[in-house]
Design a protein around this motif. Structure first.
Motif, PDB file in Angstrom:
ATOM      1  N   ALA A   1       0.815  -1.224   0.000  1.00  0.00           N
ATOM      2  CA  ALA A   1       0.000   0.000   0.000  1.00  0.00           C
ATOM      3  C   ALA A   1       0.845   1.269   0.000  1.00  0.00           C
ATOM      4  O   ALA A   1       0.537   2.248   0.697  1.00  0.00           O
ATOM      5  CB  ALA A   1      -0.950   0.001   1.206  1.00  0.00           C
ATOM      6  N   GLY A   2       1.916   1.264  -0.763  1.00  0.00           N
ATOM      7  CA  GLY A   2       2.724   2.459  -0.911  1.00  0.00           C
ATOM      8  C   GLY A   2       3.709   2.722   0.201  1.00  0.00           C
ATOM      9  O   GLY A   2       4.411   3.740   0.173  1.00  0.00           O
ATOM     10  N   ARG A   3       3.821   1.828   1.191  1.00  0.00           N
ATOM     11  CA  ARG A   3       4.753   2.019   2.297  1.00  0.00           C
ATOM     12  C   ARG A   3       6.053   1.270   2.044  1.00  0.00           C
ATOM     13  O   ARG A   3       6.069   0.184   1.464  1.00  0.00           O
ATOM     14  CB  ARG A   3       4.119   1.544   3.611  1.00  0.00           C
ATOM     15  N   ARG A   4       7.145   1.828   2.527  1.00  0.00           N
ATOM     16  CA  ARG A   4       8.472   1.292   2.258  1.00  0.00           C
ATOM     17  C   ARG A   4       8.612  -0.171   2.702  1.00  0.00           C
ATOM     18  O   ARG A   4       8.189  -0.563   3.784  1.00  0.00           O
ATOM     19  CB  ARG A   4       9.523   2.123   2.983  1.00  0.00           C
ATOM     20  N   ILE A   5       9.240  -0.967   1.852  1.00  0.00           N
ATOM     21  CA  ILE A   5       9.578  -2.350   2.197  1.00  0.00           C
ATOM     22  C   ILE A   5      10.989  -2.342   2.781  1.00  0.00           C
ATOM     23  O   ILE A   5      11.953  -1.979   2.106  1.00  0.00           O
ATOM     24  CB  ILE A   5       9.508  -3.269   0.964  1.00  0.00           C
ATOM     25  N   TRP A   6      11.107  -2.755   4.034  1.00  0.00           N
ATOM     26  CA  TRP A   6      12.393  -2.739   4.711  1.00  0.00           C
ATOM     27  C   TRP A   6      13.225  -3.989   4.434  1.00  0.00           C
ATOM     28  O   TRP A   6      14.449  -3.943   4.469  1.00  0.00           O
ATOM     29  CB  TRP A   6      12.205  -2.630   6.227  1.00  0.00           C
ATOM     30  N   SER A   7      12.565  -5.113   4.198  1.00  0.00           N
ATOM     31  CA  SER A   7      13.309  -6.372   4.092  1.00  0.00           C
ATOM     32  C   SER A   7      12.556  -7.341   3.199  1.00  0.00           C
ATOM     33  O   SER A   7      11.316  -7.344   3.167  1.00  0.00           O
ATOM     34  CB  SER A   7      13.494  -6.982   5.490  1.00  0.00           C
ATOM     35  N   VAL A   8      13.308  -8.160   2.476  1.00  0.00           N
ATOM     36  CA  VAL A   8      12.730  -9.209   1.650  1.00  0.00           C
ATOM     37  C   VAL A   8      13.621 -10.441   1.778  1.00  0.00           C
ATOM     38  O   VAL A   8      14.842 -10.321   1.903  1.00  0.00           O
ATOM     39  CB  VAL A   8      12.585  -8.763   0.182  1.00  0.00           C
ATOM     40  N   ALA A   9      12.997 -11.626   1.801  1.00  0.00           N
ATOM     41  CA  ALA A   9      13.769 -12.862   1.994  1.00  0.00           C
ATOM     42  C   ALA A   9      13.109 -13.999   1.247  1.00  0.00           C
ATOM     43  O   ALA A   9      11.883 -14.018   1.059  1.00  0.00           O
ATOM     44  CB  ALA A   9      13.869 -13.198   3.487  1.00  0.00           C
ATOM     45  N   HIS A  10      13.919 -14.966   0.816  1.00  0.00           N
ATOM     46  CA  HIS A  10      13.447 -16.206   0.210  1.00  0.00           C
ATOM     47  C   HIS A  10      13.756 -17.369   1.144  1.00  0.00           C
ATOM     48  O   HIS A  10      14.781 -17.372   1.824  1.00  0.00           O
ATOM     49  CB  HIS A  10      14.139 -16.470  -1.128  1.00  0.00           C
ATOM     50  N   SER A  11      12.877 -18.349   1.148  1.00  0.00           N
ATOM     51  CA  SER A  11      13.163 -19.596   1.844  1.00  0.00           C
ATOM     52  C   SER A  11      14.090 -20.436   0.977  1.00  0.00           C
ATOM     53  O   SER A  11      13.819 -20.643  -0.206  1.00  0.00           O
ATOM     54  CB  SER A  11      11.874 -20.365   2.127  1.00  0.00           C
ATOM     55  N   ARG A  12      15.186 -20.928   1.551  1.00  0.00           N
ATOM     56  CA  ARG A  12      16.108 -21.778   0.805  1.00  0.00           C
ATOM     57  C   ARG A  12      15.614 -23.218   0.752  1.00  0.00           C
ATOM     58  O   ARG A  12      16.045 -23.989  -0.106  1.00  0.00           O
ATOM     59  CB  ARG A  12      17.494 -21.734   1.452  1.00  0.00           C
ATOM     60  N   LEU A  13      14.726 -23.587   1.671  1.00  0.00           N
ATOM     61  CA  LEU A  13      14.193 -24.949   1.692  1.00  0.00           C
ATOM     62  C   LEU A  13      12.896 -25.054   0.909  1.00  0.00           C
ATOM     63  O   LEU A  13      12.554 -26.125   0.418  1.00  0.00           O
ATOM     64  CB  LEU A  13      13.977 -25.396   3.141  1.00  0.00           C
ATOM     65  N   ARG A  14      12.152 -23.979   0.831  1.00  0.00           N
ATOM     66  CA  ARG A  14      10.959 -23.900  -0.029  1.00  0.00           C
ATOM     67  C   ARG A  14      11.125 -22.668  -0.909  1.00  0.00           C
ATOM     68  O   ARG A  14      10.640 -21.587  -0.583  1.00  0.00           O
ATOM     69  CB  ARG A  14       9.684 -23.809   0.811  1.00  0.00           C
ATOM     70  N   SER A  15      11.830 -22.835  -2.005  1.00  0.00           N
ATOM     71  CA  SER A  15      12.262 -21.699  -2.811  1.00  0.00           C
ATOM     72  C   SER A  15      11.105 -20.936  -3.435  1.00  0.00           C
ATOM     73  O   SER A  15      11.294 -19.817  -3.906  1.00  0.00           O
ATOM     74  CB  SER A  15      13.230 -22.168  -3.903  1.00  0.00           C
ATOM     75  N   HIS A  16       9.911 -21.520  -3.450  1.00  0.00           N
ATOM     76  CA  HIS A  16       8.761 -20.804  -3.989  1.00  0.00           C
ATOM     77  C   HIS A  16       8.209 -19.795  -2.995  1.00  0.00           C
ATOM     78  O   HIS A  16       7.324 -19.006  -3.336  1.00  0.00           O
ATOM     79  CB  HIS A  16       7.642 -21.793  -4.338  1.00  0.00           C
ATOM     80  N   LEU A  17       8.716 -19.784  -1.754  1.00  0.00           N
ATOM     81  CA  LEU A  17       8.154 -18.956  -0.699  1.00  0.00           C
ATOM     82  C   LEU A  17       9.037 -17.731  -0.468  1.00  0.00           C
ATOM     83  O   LEU A  17      10.253 -17.836  -0.317  1.00  0.00           O
ATOM     84  CB  LEU A  17       8.045 -19.770   0.592  1.00  0.00           C
TER      85      LEU A  17
ATOM     86  N   SER B   1       8.106 -10.413   2.769  1.00  0.00           N
ATOM     87  CA  SER B   1       8.469  -8.996   2.737  1.00  0.00           C
ATOM     88  C   SER B   1       7.979  -8.333   4.018  1.00  0.00           C
ATOM     89  O   SER B   1       6.893  -8.635   4.516  1.00  0.00           O
ATOM     90  CB  SER B   1       7.863  -8.301   1.512  1.00  0.00           C
ATOM     91  N   ALA B   2       8.789  -7.429   4.561  1.00  0.00           N
ATOM     92  CA  ALA B   2       8.459  -6.701   5.791  1.00  0.00           C
ATOM     93  C   ALA B   2       8.443  -5.215   5.485  1.00  0.00           C
ATOM     94  O   ALA B   2       9.321  -4.705   4.786  1.00  0.00           O
ATOM     95  CB  ALA B   2       9.490  -7.007   6.883  1.00  0.00           C
ATOM     96  N   SER B   3       7.453  -4.493   6.057  1.00  0.00           N
ATOM     97  CA  SER B   3       7.213  -3.142   5.574  1.00  0.00           C
ATOM     98  C   SER B   3       6.822  -2.160   6.672  1.00  0.00           C
ATOM     99  O   SER B   3       6.471  -2.530   7.798  1.00  0.00           O
ATOM    100  CB  SER B   3       6.107  -3.183   4.514  1.00  0.00           C
TER     101      SER B   3
END
Length: 524
Positions: free
Chosen positions: A172-188, A191-193
């Motif tokens: 909703a237009g607010r800054r995303i502080w962090s993004v991560a991928h799961s290495r065990l479930r790579s489809h997952l 994002s933290a905002s």
């Protein structure tokens, strides 16, 4: 077909096809002679019981950015990360660009020092619509980076072709502080905002949002009172069901993704300012970093969940619901690209009564060590689980300055190494065996004396640019701080025969690669 043909002509884009030399320890990088790599030895427990064993950070390369080309104009680097095979480095920041650096020639044993100035610039650049705040490489899509920006847009970009695989208005237009991928479930992906939520995305190209967490909110939908800005998110590399989140309420949270609606397994309470980063330090350990100038290493109680995953019996439920988190918050506001400030707390911590889920109960029944104690008062700091037990940090590390800005955090679990920046020009490395810095490096050396140089341990240097009078250079050096760090992947480093390599960036856009070696004159 056209993309494949283009990729075949660009070795730096084929991150999975680089030929690695035999895993023999290298004593040089790009022709620079290095001391032996630093490594932890068992005898250090007796030889150095209170102070870190001697170590040294050696500058092996300087990567150019527009800040260098524009004579030290500010070019804030918000995030940087190595590719999985260690031959690429991607950076992003306020310049609204992603820059890709190929390190293949740097790590080529045949490269001589005289050739260093031929590779230091980016091999590709990608224009972005907004300032980049965070990025991470996709674990299953070759050459693809997932990016969060200041406008709340979550993107996936194929860096070779410039093609956007996803471009989601995620927060909703607010800054995303962090993004991560799961290495065990790579489809997952997570994002933290700034919108006080952590959102989970499933499928290639971020096809579907499958869950949302609201740290500190008593309303599962996040519409109620309270709530804390989500600042960092990380998936466990050893347990496919564990997720960690840090927030502005001074706490970090550990979740079982099979039962998100039950709330967190544990709330880690130690820091007295917002927790800017959270990282898993291998199986059973978690690292939190705060703008109170401390890093805390936590031993997570129990190992049942990790054992389940390693045995192949733990599976994530297909249906994920929103979490109901019961820890109030202290309001955080943002004032600059990487700065946070605190307002008065809106409320005091409240009790949180819940029935243990089966997974939480299994975790709490596991073997716990002496750091866990019975909570005797609401003021007891530590990690509170649903059972009321309290886990204190296993080790707290201090030695860097951090009061206002996010200064980065990176871990290298295989070697027990951590790294962070500082609100000074210094980058610091730590080892889990000691609470004080293992080695530090002054990034401002590239500005002192009125010139930026690629300085080598043997006294060799290649001038990159002039920054004008010494006084202006010293002023710029004093104003700069180290705000982003990343360790080179340990597995890739072993294949290449490299010592631990650390990438560090300053608020003025300067990027250096540093090797952790034995300190000259000391024998380990």
């Amino acid at each position: 077909g056209a993309v494949d043909a283009q990729r075949s002509q660009r070795p730096w884009a084929r991150s999975g096809s680089v030929h690695h030399p035999t895993a023999v320890e290298r004593n040089n990088i790009s022709g620079i002679q290095l001391p032996s790599r630093w490594r932890y030895l068992p005898e250090f427990a007796e030889t150095y019981p209170h102070h870190p064993a001697p170590a040294h950070l050696v500058d092996v390369a300087t990567l150019s950015t527009q800040a260098l080309e524009r004579q030290c104009s500010k070019d804030f680097i918000s995030a940087l990360e190595f590719s999985g095979d260690g031959t690429l480095l991607c950076t992003g920041g306020v310049a609204k660009q992603l820059r890709l650096y190929s390190l293949y020639k740097l790590f080529d044993p045949a490269l001589t020092t005289a050739a260093c100035d031929k590779w230091h610039g980016p091999v590709a650049e990608q224009k972005m619509a907004a300032k980049v705040s965070c990025l991470t490489w996709s674990p299953d899509l070759d050459g693809v980076v997932t990016v969060g920006d200041h406008d709340g847009v979550l993107s996936q970009i194929h860096l070779c072709s410039g093609h956007f695989l996803a471009d989601e208005e995620a927060h909703a237009g607010r800054r995303i502080w962090s993004v991560a991928h799961s290495r065990l479930r790579s489809h997952l992906c997570a994002s933290a905002s700034d919108d006080k939520s952590v959102r989970l995305w499933a499928g290639q190209s971020l096809q579907q949002q499958v869950a949302a967490l609201y740290p500190g909110s008593t309303d599962p939908s996040g519409r109620g009172a309270g709530g804390a800005t989500a600042l960092s998110v990380a998936f466990s590399p050893d347990d496919a069901n564990l997720l960690a989140v840090s927030s502005s309420d001074h706490n970090a949270y550990l979740y079982d993704m099979r039962s998100l609606s039950a709330g967190p397994l544990h709330v880690l309470r130690y820091h007295h300012k917002p927790v800017s980063y959270v990282r898993f330090m291998g199986a059973g350990r978690l690292v939190t970093a705060s703008i109170d100038a401390s890093l805390a290493v936590w031993k997570l109680p129990g190992s049942q969940a990790a054992a389940d995953v390693s045995a192949g019996v733990a599976e994530t439920s297909a249906a994920m619901s929103s979490a109901n988190l019961c820890i109030p918050f202290q309001q955080l506001s943002t004032s600059s690209d990487n700065e946070v400030s605190l307002a008065s707390p809106s409320c005091q911590p409240v009790a949180c009564g819940r029935t243990l889920t089966s997974s939480a109960a299994a975790l709490m029944r596991g073997q716990v060590d002496s750091e866990i104690c019975s909570s005797s008062s609401s003021g007891c700091s530590g990690c509170s689980g649903s059972s009321g037990s309290t886990l204190r940090p296993w080790r707290v590390m201090q030695g860097h300055r951090n009061e206002r800005n996010f200064v980065g955090l990176s871990v290298r679990p295989e070697d027990g190494l951590l790294a962070c920046g500082s609100e000074t020009p210094f980058v610091h490395t730590y080892h889990t065996s000691w609470s004080s810095p293992l080695a530090s490096y002054d990034m401002a050396t590239m500005l002192h004396g009125g010139s930026c140089t690629m300085e080598h341990s043997m006294g060799q240097s290649v001038a990159l640019f002039q920054v004008g009078p010494t006084g202006s250079a010293a002023g710029a050096a004093a104003a700069a701080f180290v705000n982003a760090v990343c360790w080179h992947p340990a597995a890739a480093g072993e294949l290449l025969g490299l010592p631990p390599i650390l990438a560090a960036a300053t608020s003025y856009g300067h990027i250096r690669l540093l090797a952790l070696t034995q300190k000259p004159g000391y024998q380990l």
